[in-house]
Scaffold this active site. Sequence first.
Site, PDB file in Angstrom:
ATOM      1  N   TYR A 133       0.835  -1.206   0.000  1.00  0.00           N
ATOM      2  CA  TYR A 133       0.000   0.000   0.000  1.00  0.00           C
ATOM      3  C   TYR A 133       0.868   1.254   0.000  1.00  0.00           C
ATOM      4  O   TYR A 133       1.652   1.486   0.923  1.00  0.00           O
ATOM      5  CB  TYR A 133      -0.925   0.039   1.228  1.00  0.00           C
ATOM      6  CG  TYR A 133      -2.042  -0.982   1.222  1.00  0.00           C
ATOM      7  CD1 TYR A 133      -2.359  -1.725   0.085  1.00  0.00           C
ATOM      8  CD2 TYR A 133      -2.805  -1.200   2.360  1.00  0.00           C
ATOM      9  CE1 TYR A 133      -3.382  -2.656   0.087  1.00  0.00           C
ATOM     10  CE2 TYR A 133      -3.843  -2.124   2.378  1.00  0.00           C
ATOM     11  CZ  TYR A 133      -4.128  -2.856   1.243  1.00  0.00           C
ATOM     12  OH  TYR A 133      -5.146  -3.768   1.263  1.00  0.00           O
ATOM     13  N   SER A 134       0.696   2.041  -1.037  1.00  0.00           N
ATOM     14  CA  SER A 134       1.418   3.320  -1.173  1.00  0.00           C
ATOM     15  C   SER A 134       2.913   3.159  -0.951  1.00  0.00           C
ATOM     16  O   SER A 134       3.554   3.938  -0.239  1.00  0.00           O
ATOM     17  CB  SER A 134       0.831   4.370  -0.215  1.00  0.00           C
ATOM     18  OG  SER A 134      -0.499   4.658  -0.560  1.00  0.00           O
TER      19      SER A 134
END
Length: 334
Positions: A60-61
């Site tokens: 995630y990110s």
Amino acid sequence: MKYTQLGNTGIEVSKLCIGCMSFGKAGTIHDWTLDESESAKVINHALELGINFFDTANCYSAGTSEEYLGKALKNSVARDKVVIASKVYFNEGRLSREAVAREIDGTLKRLGTDYLDLYIIHRFDYDTPIEETMGALDELVKSGKVRAIGASAMYGYQFHNMQIAAERNNLTPFSTMENHYNLLYREDERELIPICRQMNVSLMPYSPLAAGHLTRPQWRTDSLRSRTDRVAMGKYDKMEEQDMQIVSRVHELSQKHGCKMSQIALAWQWAKGIASPIIGATKASYLDDAAGALDVELSAEDINYLEEMYVPHPIVGAINHNPAQGVVLLDQKK
């Protein structure tokens, strides 16, 4: 807040889980994610509401979701008062023993903790033998780096095979399933969910509000996420005409109960025996709405009315092959 236990683990979690894909440096995975300061505001509000369960992932990110979550929690709460889950798969080596051992260390470092409460395999790995993956996860439990393990979207037979492999080899079994499940997508009711019930595996579905489609009477809005989230478009737009009939019924029942549409959608999840649906919030107020859903009681007639218009959907979540290395976002609308 209300609480429940994950499988046979004895780990107590709130009946809402915060999905941390909403947190992280914008542009590294999505354009609509919250920066560190805004992420901390949502995380702190979750803690104020009694929510103790947070779900993130190594992908995630580009790791900044784990970093933002770890810093916010460290500044606000004792480590043993929260349950942190993260995931492994969208990385070099997928679920090989070497990859699992490497990725857990990166996750722990980014989160700023020396153990994870729940480590989840993000998808089924077609390249690594099941026994190798289950053995690698068991080693993490025995070493104290991980308290319990879980799986995410896959076919029922795959999850069953992995659980049987753990049992036969005296390895740690999965205690949770993070699958795609909501009023607009119920394909796992055929196989995966009954298997989880049989094995006392707790369900913690992602996308319980169908990327916002169960929160408003119209299909599209002018929000940044609605305009740019091509994954959500790929997951839901192809069934828009049929699914709007269900959305309309959610809206109708929200008026009958004097609550928000999102609260009807979440109340349905708990009525179906879900342990802790995962809420991805970009505003603290969304968490207030979610917590308020615990007070909404649906009758058997309400549930039948909500479910009546469902038709079979194309599979979204489980995959039939490993994507190319480096691909993180699946199901994108082209």
